[in-house]
Design an enzyme around this catalytic site. Structure first.
Site, short mmCIF file in Angstrom:
data_model
loop_
_atom_site.label_atom_id
_atom_site.label_comp_id
_atom_site.label_asym_id
_atom_site.label_seq_id
_atom_site.Cartn_x
_atom_site.Cartn_y
_atom_site.Cartn_z
N ASN A 23 -46.18 -50.28 -24.25
CA ASN A 23 -46.39 -49.39 -23.09
C ASN A 23 -45.34 -48.66 -22.93
O ASN A 23 -45.11 -47.74 -22.09
CB ASN A 23 -46.59 -50.26 -21.88
CG ASN A 23 -47.89 -50.67 -21.87
OD1 ASN A 23 -49.03 -50.60 -22.85
ND2 ASN A 23 -48.35 -51.72 -20.98
N ARG A 121 -61.02 -45.88 -15.14
CA ARG A 121 -59.67 -45.50 -15.34
C ARG A 121 -59.58 -43.97 -14.63
O ARG A 121 -59.51 -43.03 -15.68
CB ARG A 121 -59.51 -45.74 -16.77
CG ARG A 121 -58.14 -46.00 -17.08
CD ARG A 121 -57.90 -47.61 -16.88
NE ARG A 121 -56.36 -47.75 -17.55
CZ ARG A 121 -55.94 -48.42 -18.36
NH1 ARG A 121 -56.76 -49.03 -19.13
NH2 ARG A 121 -54.49 -48.65 -18.63
#
Ligand code: UD1
Length: 419
Positions: A23, A121
């Protein structure tokens, strides 16, 4: 098709270095677009999601090469600003290219991310923030066309929720905007600190990273740099949870212990003995893990949603009943259905899971439905009697560098086979 065969009942023991953070490296790769030259990223993990980001960079005109764990990315000729749908869809986090393209080209055209394995999302917060910086957003047939007709300009932005992706996109766009941007209720995740550090090394002027208010003074240009990607705190949490599950002992080397401050209390409640040094974490688990009264996922520094599934898996075989509340993503209990096939006793209602620990899980054929959910099934397999066959392991390869090698190195029996 590749599968994992996991033989349960072997404790994990030993030490390891934690891979570079997925990430973190993804936004860093997008940020490299702002450098307009060759950046060097050390400790870049070899993951299919990283390949997805490199394919996007290549499509935009960048060149890259890997020298062992170092990625050299030359964005000098990256003049593209459109990302095709198939590349966007391979990886939801590709939305972070939006802020970087706006910073580099003043325009971007890409697909809306839509839903994913974890539920919807939305990117409303990203777009709202970018609009404040002077971006005109047009949506047409699932495509987003973003332009900054008058150039990007600094502004005050307040996020309704401290979204990691929105914070990254706004940071990326603000670095070369005219004037100052003040972002409040920003995400405080360590990956934001890594990104801000990288951008500052490139010449950006960002202060406050890791706090809820970020200030960015726009500069004209950024330049290429070398940067070491931070260690992956979610991979680290996974190894700790798996060690707890298998009643083993482990030492994570060269890992800044503070990155998992929201996770240690949970491990201790499960009965793990921990020793935290500045750059090392030791964990030993004797006997069956105990239940956790309440585990709530929260933005950093709270318990990370990305570690929830593997901890849920451990708790399926813990002594007692645990309550898990998922506050970040609506669909994060998807692996539960597969865990039930292994003999787990879990009730899910909305964002809450009640996990009654059973004495013994049993190996079964199961299917990974998402990255962390896949790791949860391997975790359950480590505790189960017999063989667990985990299918759809491409999900796991998105975020763990050859998971089977790491686990085999610690004494587990995990084999990748091709069918
Ligand atoms: C990042 C991480 C992901 C992690 C998550 C939360 C990457 C590549 N992914 O995802 O692994 O689980 O942070 O720590 O870094 N939301 C909105 N509108 C928006 C944006 C977000 O409603 O515009 C909601 C989301 O639906 C979700 C919550 O906010 O419920 C958190 O999302 P966010 O922090 O943005 O996560 P990501 O950046 O997508």
């Amino acid at each position: 098709m590749e599968l994992f065969l996991v033989e349960g009942g072997k404790p994990l023991t030993g030490s390891l270095s934690v891979q570079g953070a997925k990430n973190s490296v993804l936004p860093l790769l997008a940020a490299a677009l702002l450098a307009g030259g060759t950046c060097e990223l050390e400790n870049a993990p070899q993951l299919s999601d990283v390949q997805g980001a490199l394919d996007i960079l290549h499509f935009l005109g960048a060149r890259w090469q890997r020298q062992e764990e170092c990625l050299l990315v030359d964005t000098g000729c990256a003049n593209g600003y459109r990302i095709p749908e198939d590349l966007m869809h391979r990886m939801r986090s590709s939305i972070v290219f939006l802020g970087a393209l706006l910073g580099r080209q003043g325009k971007a055209e890409l697909s809306l991310p839509g839903g994913c394995d974890l539920g919807p999302r939305p990117i409303d917060l990203h777009l709202e923030g970018l609009r404040r910086l002077g971006v005109a957003v047009q949506e047409s047939q699932g495509r987003l066309i973003c332009t900054a007709p008058q150039g990007l300009r600094g502004s005050r932005v307040t996020l309704a929720f401290p979204s990691v992706g929105a914070t990254e996109n706004i940071l990326l766009a603000a670095c070369t905007a005219r004037g100052e941007t003040v972002l409040t209720n920003a995400a405080q995740e360590p990956e934001i600190v890594d990104l801000a550090g990288f951008l500052n090394a490139m010449g950006a002027k960002i202060t406050g990273a890791g706090k809820s208010t970020l200030r960015v003074e726009g500069v004209k240009k950024l330049h290429p740099v070398a940067w070491r990607v931070m260690p992956d705190r979610i991979a680290a949490a996974t190894w700790l949870a798996m060690t707890c599950a298998s009643r083993g002992r482990i030492c994570l080397n060269d890992f800044p212990a503070h990155l998992l401050q929201g996770v240690y209390p949970v491990l201790e409640e499960m009965g793990a003995k921990l020793r935290l040094e500045e750059r090392q974490v030791f964990l030993a688990q004797e006997g069956r893990p105990r239940r956790v009264k309440q585990l709530r996922t929260m933005p950093y520094p709270g318990f990370p949603t990305d570690a929830q599934s593997v901890f849920l898996a451990v708790l399926t075989a813990a002594r007692g009943t645990s309550l898990i509340v998922e506050n970040i993503f609506s669909d994060r209990f998807r692996p539960v259905g597969e865990l039930l096939r292994m003999g787990a006793d879990v009730r899910v209602e909305g964002r809450v899971a009640l996990v009654h620990g059973v004495r013994q899980l049993y190996g079964a054929p199961v299917e990974a439905t998402d990255l962390r959910g896949g790791a949860a099934l391997v975790t359950a397999g480590l505790m189960a009697k017999g063989t667990t066959v985990v299918q759809s392991i491409h999900h796991i390869d998105r975020g763990y560098e050859r998971l089977e090698d790491t686990l085999t190195g610690l004494g587990a029996s995990v084999r990748r086979i091709t069918q």
